[in-house]
Write a protein that holds these residues in place. Structure first.
Motif, PDB file in Angstrom:
ATOM      1  N   ARG A  45       0.830  -1.212   0.000  1.00 46.78           N
ATOM      2  CA  ARG A  45       0.000   0.000   0.000  1.00 46.78           C
ATOM      3  C   ARG A  45       0.860   1.257   0.000  1.00 46.78           C
ATOM      4  N   ILE A  46       1.984   1.217   0.668  1.00 45.43           N
ATOM      5  CA  ILE A  46       2.908   2.355   0.629  1.00 45.43           C
ATOM      6  C   ILE A  46       3.469   2.516  -0.783  1.00 45.43           C
ATOM      7  N   MET A  47       3.807   1.403  -1.417  1.00 46.09           N
ATOM      8  CA  MET A  47       4.369   1.455  -2.768  1.00 46.09           C
ATOM      9  C   MET A  47       3.375   2.018  -3.778  1.00 46.09           C
ATOM     10  N   THR A  48       2.094   1.790  -3.557  1.00 49.00           N
ATOM     11  CA  THR A  48       1.080   2.291  -4.489  1.00 49.00           C
ATOM     12  C   THR A  48       0.614   3.699  -4.154  1.00 49.00           C
ATOM     13  N   GLY A  49       1.114   4.267  -3.056  1.00 46.00           N
ATOM     14  CA  GLY A  49       0.691   5.604  -2.661  1.00 46.00           C
ATOM     15  C   GLY A  49      -0.603   5.617  -1.883  1.00 46.00           C
ATOM     16  N   PHE A  50      -1.053   4.464  -1.414  1.00 47.74           N
ATOM     17  CA  PHE A  50      -2.298   4.388  -0.652  1.00 47.74           C
ATOM     18  C   PHE A  50      -2.174   5.165   0.657  1.00 47.74           C
ATOM     19  N   PHE A  51      -1.019   5.012   1.320  1.00 49.04           N
ATOM     20  CA  PHE A  51      -0.707   5.901   2.427  1.00 49.04           C
ATOM     21  C   PHE A  51       0.809   6.058   2.534  1.00 49.04           C
ATOM     22  N   PRO A  52       1.267   7.149   3.175  1.00 44.37           N
ATOM     23  CA  PRO A  52       2.695   7.456   3.176  1.00 44.37           C
ATOM     24  C   PRO A  52       3.449   6.679   4.247  1.00 44.37           C
ATOM     25  N   PRO A  53       4.763   6.516   4.052  1.00 41.37           N
ATOM     26  CA  PRO A  53       5.574   5.901   5.106  1.00 41.37           C
ATOM     27  C   PRO A  53       5.824   6.904   6.234  1.00 41.37           C
ATOM     28  N   SER A  54       6.096   6.409   7.420  1.00 40.76           N
ATOM     29  CA  SER A  54       6.516   7.283   8.520  1.00 40.76           C
ATOM     30  C   SER A  54       7.942   7.754   8.295  1.00 40.76           C
ATOM     31  N   GLN A  55       8.744   6.878   7.694  1.00 38.75           N
ATOM     32  CA  GLN A  55      10.137   7.199   7.349  1.00 38.75           C
ATOM     33  C   GLN A  55      10.465   6.481   6.047  1.00 38.75           C
ATOM     34  N   GLY A  56      11.477   6.987   5.332  1.00 38.99           N
ATOM     35  CA  GLY A  56      11.932   6.340   4.111  1.00 38.99           C
ATOM     36  C   GLY A  56      11.189   6.825   2.880  1.00 38.99           C
ATOM     37  N   THR A  57      11.581   6.279   1.731  1.00 40.28           N
ATOM     38  CA  THR A  57      11.005   6.693   0.449  1.00 40.28           C
ATOM     39  C   THR A  57      10.769   5.491  -0.462  1.00 40.28           C
ATOM     40  N   VAL A  58       9.862   5.689  -1.412  1.00 37.91           N
ATOM     41  CA  VAL A  58       9.656   4.737  -2.501  1.00 37.91           C
ATOM     42  C   VAL A  58       9.756   5.521  -3.795  1.00 37.91           C
ATOM     43  N   THR A  59      10.624   5.076  -4.698  1.00 42.56           N
ATOM     44  CA  THR A  59      10.762   5.762  -5.984  1.00 42.56           C
ATOM     45  C   THR A  59      10.481   4.790  -7.118  1.00 42.56           C
ATOM     46  N   GLN A  63      11.245   8.728  -9.621  1.00 36.81           N
ATOM     47  CA  GLN A  63      10.297   9.691  -9.062  1.00 36.81           C
ATOM     48  C   GLN A  63       9.747   9.194  -7.731  1.00 36.81           C
ATOM     49  N   ASP A  64       9.715  10.092  -6.759  1.00 36.70           N
ATOM     50  CA  ASP A  64       9.164   9.739  -5.455  1.00 36.70           C
ATOM     51  C   ASP A  64       7.653   9.545  -5.578  1.00 36.70           C
ATOM     52  N   VAL A  65       7.160   8.431  -5.007  1.00 39.04           N
ATOM     53  CA  VAL A  65       5.739   8.094  -5.120  1.00 39.04           C
ATOM     54  C   VAL A  65       4.850   9.192  -4.551  1.00 39.04           C
ATOM     55  N   PHE A  66       5.298   9.884  -3.501  1.00 35.41           N
ATOM     56  CA  PHE A  66       4.438  10.871  -2.844  1.00 35.41           C
ATOM     57  C   PHE A  66       4.699  12.295  -3.305  1.00 35.41           C
ATOM     58  N   GLU A  67       5.782  12.506  -4.016  1.00 31.32           N
ATOM     59  CA  GLU A  67       6.014  13.814  -4.608  1.00 31.32           C
ATOM     60  C   GLU A  67       5.382  13.920  -5.994  1.00 31.32           C
ATOM     61  N   HIS A  68       5.183  12.782  -6.647  1.00 36.58           N
ATOM     62  CA  HIS A  68       4.595  12.765  -7.990  1.00 36.58           C
ATOM     63  C   HIS A  68       3.464  11.731  -8.034  1.00 36.58           C
ATOM     64  N   PRO A  69       2.437  11.894  -7.213  1.00 33.63           N
ATOM     65  CA  PRO A  69       1.416  10.847  -7.072  1.00 33.63           C
ATOM     66  C   PRO A  69       0.632  10.562  -8.344  1.00 33.63           C
ATOM     67  N   TYR A  70       0.265  11.585  -9.101  1.00 29.38           N
ATOM     68  CA  TYR A  70      -0.554  11.352 -10.288  1.00 29.38           C
ATOM     69  C   TYR A  70       0.236  10.647 -11.384  1.00 29.38           C
ATOM     70  N   GLU A  71       1.471  11.076 -11.586  1.00 28.34           N
ATOM     71  CA  GLU A  71       2.305  10.435 -12.602  1.00 28.34           C
ATOM     72  C   GLU A  71       2.559   8.973 -12.252  1.00 28.34           C
ATOM     73  N   ILE A  72       2.808   8.693 -10.960  1.00 25.31           N
ATOM     74  CA  ILE A  72       3.100   7.329 -10.524  1.00 25.31           C
ATOM     75  C   ILE A  72       1.883   6.431 -10.655  1.00 25.31           C
ATOM     76  N   LYS A  73       0.718   6.935 -10.292  1.00 24.55           N
ATOM     77  CA  LYS A  73      -0.497   6.102 -10.333  1.00 24.55           C
ATOM     78  C   LYS A  73      -0.874   5.719 -11.769  1.00 24.55           C
ATOM     79  N   LYS A  74      -0.446   6.512 -12.744  1.00 24.39           N
ATOM     80  CA  LYS A  74      -0.678   6.135 -14.137  1.00 24.39           C
ATOM     81  C   LYS A  74       0.142   4.919 -14.537  1.00 24.39           C
ATOM     82  N   LYS A  75       1.243   4.709 -13.822  1.00 23.34           N
ATOM     83  CA  LYS A  75       2.158   3.611 -14.164  1.00 23.34           C
ATOM     84  C   LYS A  75       1.831   2.316 -13.434  1.00 23.34           C
TER      85      LYS A  75
END
Length: 306
Positions: A45-59, A63-75
């Protein structure tokens, strides 16, 4: 293509996932395994942007999943274990609704619905209410949802849950085919299924990644120095008592015909001593190799800490 970097997720004061890191290569089908409550679904769920991590990143693609949510969800195409279907809608209406969410309308939506319906084997079920479908067909409609916008990445959480054996085989082959053109993350409790579909696995336990590698390399890592398989042309010349007396050998048994399994405790040059002894018996040694562990054995060893 996908990079999970030191991801931690707290719910209250409990860490559901703790410092999780792994990568998924482009065009790869990765098996994501773990016991119930290990943190698999939370990580997905974190990888899909369903909710954010408390720490760390997913790219994804840098592209960071939470900085570019719309672009990532298209993929990404995501199929949760229980697909979110509207039971008072037909399968066609559900797919039309999801297609519209992804910006597909008119002929583009119709073409997408035909494509995924044929791919998932639900063409003859399109005009039935999803609430009247079997669980197996609901899973297929859920997979069609995930594929409607033709994503480059598929994240599948227990995609064969509730399917009969024939349907499992069909979906397994479908996932293999999808993996030829897409990056796929497959979470499943059916380890035989993962073995047949995935080359590499990531295993999570108690919120932490305990192993990431190909099944073959994990077998070597956790099984090395435990059992050796010998194949000979003249099994009648094998003296199991002599083999068992070699320093570092626990026992030796004949499996069938010219195949023997030798259990070892390790020690320097034990393999050389075994091969020398078999050659001296003139048993016609053809092959000598470490016994491969099954994914089930690897899984149990990693999650039990044994």
């Amino acid at each position: 293509m996908i990079s999970v970097n030191n991801v931690t997720k707290y719910f209250g004061d409990r860490a559901a996932v703790n410092d999780v890191s792994f990568t998924v290569n482009k065009g790869e089908i990765l098996g994501f395994l773990g016991p119930n409550g290990a943190g698999k679904t939370t990580t997905l769920r974190i990888m899909t942007g369903f909710f954010p991590p408390s720490q760390g990143t997913v790219t994804i693609d840098g592209q960071d999943v939470f900085e570019h949510p719309y672009e990532i969800k298209k993929k990404i195409g995501y199929m949760p274990e229980h697909p979110p279907l509207y039971y008072d809608m037909s399968a066609r209406e559900c797919l039309s609704f999801v297609a519209e969410i992804h910006g597909l309308r008119g002929s583009a939506a119709g073409s997408a619905i035909r494509r995924v319906s044929e791919l998932c084997g639900i063409t003859h079920m399109l005009d039935r209410l999803t609430g009247n479908l079997s669980k197996g067909y609901r899973q297929r409609v859920g997979l069609a949802h995930a594929l409607i916008h033709d994503p480059a990445i598929l994240i599948l959480d227990e995609p064969t849950s509730g399917l009969d054996p024939m349907q499992i085989i069909e979906i397994r082959e479908l996932i293999k085919n999808l993996g030829r053109e897409r990056t796929v993350i497959l979470s499943s409790h059916i380890l035989f299924e993962v073995t047949n579909v995935c080359k590499r696995v990531a295993i999570i336990n108690n919120g932490r990644i305990v192993a990431v590698d190909t099944i073959e390399k994990l077998s070597d890592k956790f099984g090395k120095g435990k059992q050796i398989v010998l194949t000979v042309t003249r099994p009648e010349r094998m003296d199991l008592k002599k083999l068992s007396s070699i320093d570092g050998v626990i026992d030796a048994v004949q499996d069938n015909g010219g195949r023997f399994t030798v259990s070892i405790s390790g020690g320097d040059n034990v393999l050389e001593r075994i091969s020398s002894e078999v050659v001296s018996m003139q048993a016609g040694l053809i092959e000598m190799k470490h016994a491969a562990m099954t994914l089930e054995e690897i899984f149990l060893k990693t999650v039990s800490g044994g």
